[in-house]
Scaffold this active site. Sequence first.
Site, PDB file in Angstrom:
ATOM      1  N   CYS A 192     -59.142 -24.028 -18.438  1.00  0.00           N
ATOM      2  CA  CYS A 192     -59.812 -22.899 -17.817  1.00  0.00           C
ATOM      3  C   CYS A 192     -59.754 -23.044 -16.288  1.00  0.00           C
ATOM      4  CB  CYS A 192     -61.277 -22.752 -18.217  1.00  0.00           C
ATOM      5  SG  CYS A 192     -61.504 -22.541 -19.968  1.00  0.00           S
ATOM      6  N   ARG A 206     -53.934 -23.449 -16.105  1.00  0.00           N
ATOM      7  CA  ARG A 206     -55.068 -24.185 -16.673  1.00  0.00           C
ATOM      8  C   ARG A 206     -55.526 -23.609 -18.016  1.00  0.00           C
ATOM      9  NH1 ARG A 206     -57.366 -27.406 -12.897  1.00  0.00           N
ATOM     10  NH2 ARG A 206     -59.181 -27.611 -14.216  1.00  0.00           N
ATOM     11  N   TRP A 228     -58.832 -21.176 -21.607  1.00  0.00           N
ATOM     12  CA  TRP A 228     -58.190 -21.921 -22.692  1.00  0.00           C
ATOM     13  C   TRP A 228     -59.295 -22.141 -23.709  1.00  0.00           C
ATOM     14  CZ3 TRP A 228     -58.679 -26.592 -25.295  1.00  0.00           C
ATOM     15  CH2 TRP A 228     -57.562 -27.000 -26.040  1.00  0.00           C
ATOM     16  N   ASN A 253     -65.767 -23.854 -16.696  1.00  0.00           N
ATOM     17  CA  ASN A 253     -64.691 -24.724 -17.186  1.00  0.00           C
ATOM     18  C   ASN A 253     -65.349 -26.006 -17.668  1.00  0.00           C
ATOM     19  OD1 ASN A 253     -62.360 -26.257 -17.585  1.00  0.00           O
ATOM     20  ND2 ASN A 253     -62.257 -26.850 -15.433  1.00  0.00           N
ATOM     21  N   GLY A 254     -65.179 -26.309 -18.954  1.00  0.00           N
ATOM     22  CA  GLY A 254     -65.791 -27.520 -19.505  1.00  0.00           C
ATOM     23  C   GLY A 254     -66.353 -27.220 -20.879  1.00  0.00           C
ATOM     24  N   GLU A 311     -40.427 -39.258 -24.263  1.00  0.00           N
ATOM     25  CA  GLU A 311     -40.651 -38.154 -23.327  1.00  0.00           C
ATOM     26  C   GLU A 311     -39.698 -36.990 -23.617  1.00  0.00           C
ATOM     27  OE1 GLU A 311     -42.904 -37.342 -21.525  1.00  0.00           O
ATOM     28  OE2 GLU A 311     -42.139 -35.951 -20.041  1.00  0.00           O
ATOM     29  N   LYS A 365     -40.994 -33.228 -24.488  1.00  0.00           N
ATOM     30  CA  LYS A 365     -40.561 -32.067 -23.692  1.00  0.00           C
ATOM     31  C   LYS A 365     -40.021 -30.985 -24.616  1.00  0.00           C
ATOM     32  CE  LYS A 365     -41.943 -32.282 -20.528  1.00  0.00           C
ATOM     33  NZ  LYS A 365     -42.746 -33.382 -20.141  1.00  0.00           N
ATOM     34  N   GLU A 393     -42.864 -29.384 -26.850  1.00  0.00           N
ATOM     35  CA  GLU A 393     -43.927 -28.607 -26.204  1.00  0.00           C
ATOM     36  C   GLU A 393     -43.448 -27.276 -25.650  1.00  0.00           C
ATOM     37  OE1 GLU A 393     -46.088 -30.277 -22.836  1.00  0.00           O
ATOM     38  OE2 GLU A 393     -44.321 -31.355 -22.183  1.00  0.00           O
ATOM     39  N   HIS A 432     -36.157 -47.814 -41.895  1.00  0.00           N
ATOM     40  CA  HIS A 432     -37.346 -48.186 -42.673  1.00  0.00           C
ATOM     41  C   HIS A 432     -38.071 -46.954 -43.214  1.00  0.00           C
ATOM     42  CE1 HIS A 432     -36.763 -52.380 -41.760  1.00  0.00           C
ATOM     43  NE2 HIS A 432     -36.570 -52.043 -40.495  1.00  0.00           N
ATOM     44  N   LYS A 481     -52.428 -27.071 -18.660  1.00  0.00           N
ATOM     45  CA  LYS A 481     -51.933 -28.150 -17.804  1.00  0.00           C
ATOM     46  C   LYS A 481     -52.936 -29.276 -17.652  1.00  0.00           C
ATOM     47  CE  LYS A 481     -49.002 -29.680 -14.578  1.00  0.00           C
ATOM     48  NZ  LYS A 481     -47.772 -30.237 -15.137  1.00  0.00           N
TER      49      LYS A 481
HETATM   50  C1  AGP Z   1     -46.643 -33.145 -20.619  1.00  0.00           C
HETATM   51  O1  AGP Z   1     -45.629 -32.285 -20.333  1.00  0.00           O
HETATM   52  C2  AGP Z   1     -47.960 -32.555 -20.823  1.00  0.00           C
HETATM   53  N1  AGP Z   1     -48.267 -31.530 -19.951  1.00  0.00           N
HETATM   54  C3  AGP Z   1     -49.081 -33.525 -21.123  1.00  0.00           C
HETATM   55  O2  AGP Z   1     -48.655 -34.410 -22.120  1.00  0.00           O
HETATM   56  C4  AGP Z   1     -49.669 -34.333 -19.956  1.00  0.00           C
HETATM   57  O3  AGP Z   1     -48.778 -35.318 -19.526  1.00  0.00           O
HETATM   58  C5  AGP Z   1     -51.001 -34.944 -20.427  1.00  0.00           C
HETATM   59  O4  AGP Z   1     -51.873 -33.918 -20.774  1.00  0.00           O
HETATM   60  C6  AGP Z   1     -51.631 -35.837 -19.391  1.00  0.00           C
HETATM   61  O5  AGP Z   1     -51.976 -35.129 -18.247  1.00  0.00           O
HETATM   62  P1  AGP Z   1     -52.349 -35.873 -16.905  1.00  0.00           P
HETATM   63  O6  AGP Z   1     -51.122 -36.625 -16.470  1.00  0.00           O
HETATM   64  O7  AGP Z   1     -52.732 -34.784 -15.961  1.00  0.00           O
HETATM   65  O8  AGP Z   1     -53.472 -36.801 -17.215  1.00  0.00           O
END
Ligand code: AGP
Length: 616
Positions: free
Chosen positions: A2, A27, A76, A102-103, A482, A486, A489, A505, A611
Amino acid sequence: MCGIIGYIGEEEAAPILLDGLSKLEYRGYDSAGVAVYSKDQGLNVVKAKGRLEVLSRLVDGGKSVHGTVGLGHTRWATHGQPSDINSHPHVSHSGKIAVVHNGIIENYVKLKQFLISKGVAFVSETDTEVVAQMLEYYYEGDILASVAKVLARIEGSYAFGIICSDCPNQLIAARKDSPLILGFGKDCNFLASDVTAILKHTRDVCYLADGDIAVLKQDQVTIYNVDLEPIEKPHSHVDWEISAAEKGGYEHFMFKEIMEQPKAVRDTVSPRIRDGKVVLDSVNLTADYVQNLKRLYIVACGSSYHVGIVAKYTIERLVRLPVEVALASEFRYCNPLVDENTLVVVVSQSGETADTRDAMREAKRLGARTLAVVNVVGSTIAKEADDVIYTWAGPEIAVATTKAYSAQLAVMDLLTLYLGDLKGTLPAPEYDAILGGLQKLPEQIEEILSRKEDIQYYASLYFNNQSVFFIGRNLDYAIGLEGSLKLKEISYVHSEAYAAGELKHGTISLIENGTLVVALATYGTLFDKLMSNVVEVKTRGASVLALTTDSRRVQLEKETANIRPVDHIISIPDAHEILLPSLAVVPLQLFSYYVALLRGCDIDKPRNLAKSVTVE
Ligand code: AGP
């Protein structure tokens, strides 16, 4: 999650709020709303499910809502699915008080029951409406007093923006465990979740701390502590360019940020190398402390956690110190073996991730020293850690991290050299070779970016695959994690990253004709072993896209001429082994980007994500 913004000044508020929200959409983006006060219309609240553009159309870009003070929110969803009703701002039953939040209010059920027992009727499923209703319940003509009473009763995390139509010459801001800044403009003032939302108007900001409450008027801002005593807080000047948070001609922020990686790595590394040595000005570890360390923890979430996995391999190899990498959400509740002889490194782009922040607090409570690797200056994690190393990647807007990830890797390399030097485990020639290699990374990343069309081509061959495996060993496995994240997501393609030797395995049963396997084969020491695993999947019908170094490509091309163990090869420039992840990740980012593009995905705002994850 948010984004919130508030404006009080002389200009029409709605267009300013909408513009600010457009910078905060990263956000959260499942609904948006504004509350604007004018003498004629009173408190006018307009909110709608969907992206900000839906709201923007409803209010004709802000032109149909008048008034020079107001609040905005982009959501969000946590409590209550995305809907018009559950969108913020939430208003008290008389319509007098509006709140953006936000929270999470953790005790909202209890408070809601209490208010219902007093005859208050609720319209939404949200925790935030409880706050709006409580503010009115306690309101006796002084909104600030009512805010203080409500804050004393709620548990959880919040950044609030509050407006009351009885005193429309002021906005109230309050924070606990969710980011909130104040911005000081000319004849106007702001509150916002992030500086990007107000940078157009001011660079003069103040970061609120937990427990702070602020009253913003057009020409004056007063900050109070929890006891409503006025307090002084320092102002900070934001010096990065507005263009850093804009697309600058690129179709997507993610692509722009991928292309900015040479700069992000250069800005992060160069100032920290002086006279052939790593200098970390903001870190105060002594040789004694490092030599007595028993263990190092790296704690983070998502991509930042993946940085930790890479760093585990490099630190254990070069510093000879046991490294545990923990997901922040697990670390907090696993009674970790942490004491004063443990260094806990927390890694976070945003510096606001709730799990990481609370894991860090837990580590401190247990007596450990904490060192944060953070991108957002002034964020909670940066402020609370004992030592901070900033990644100077600049603002990252796309939900999928790229340049911040690369800058984090670079910081972990610097930290490895720094610790190895203090512990005396790194022979000078290796130290010098890695340091030299680190300085070469930006131009090598540029070289990889210049080959992006090759990767676009491979994406065009495989974008319809339903399932993709990334296999690798050691550092290649770490980078596969990673690459896989990527891809899933942003393109919604199911993918798994597997330690190549572990496939047999169980997971190898998922390999069938046409399954795409991305074989990460940059790590020279284990190249032959990895190729054996490649042959195993190839035998079972997989299509194999190999990622290796330029020199090994030559070898692989010779082999593929006869026996074709791989279908296609992407290569990266040769580099010191521990630096290869910084190069290998770039083609994987590009591959995901192009796959998502071909699949028509909303690349910068993938579904269900946000984010900055400020809830547990
Ligand atoms: C990765 O592309 C994501 N956006 C997510 O995994 C992110 O790295 C994770 O939420 C951690 O965020 P931060 O680095 O702001 O703590």
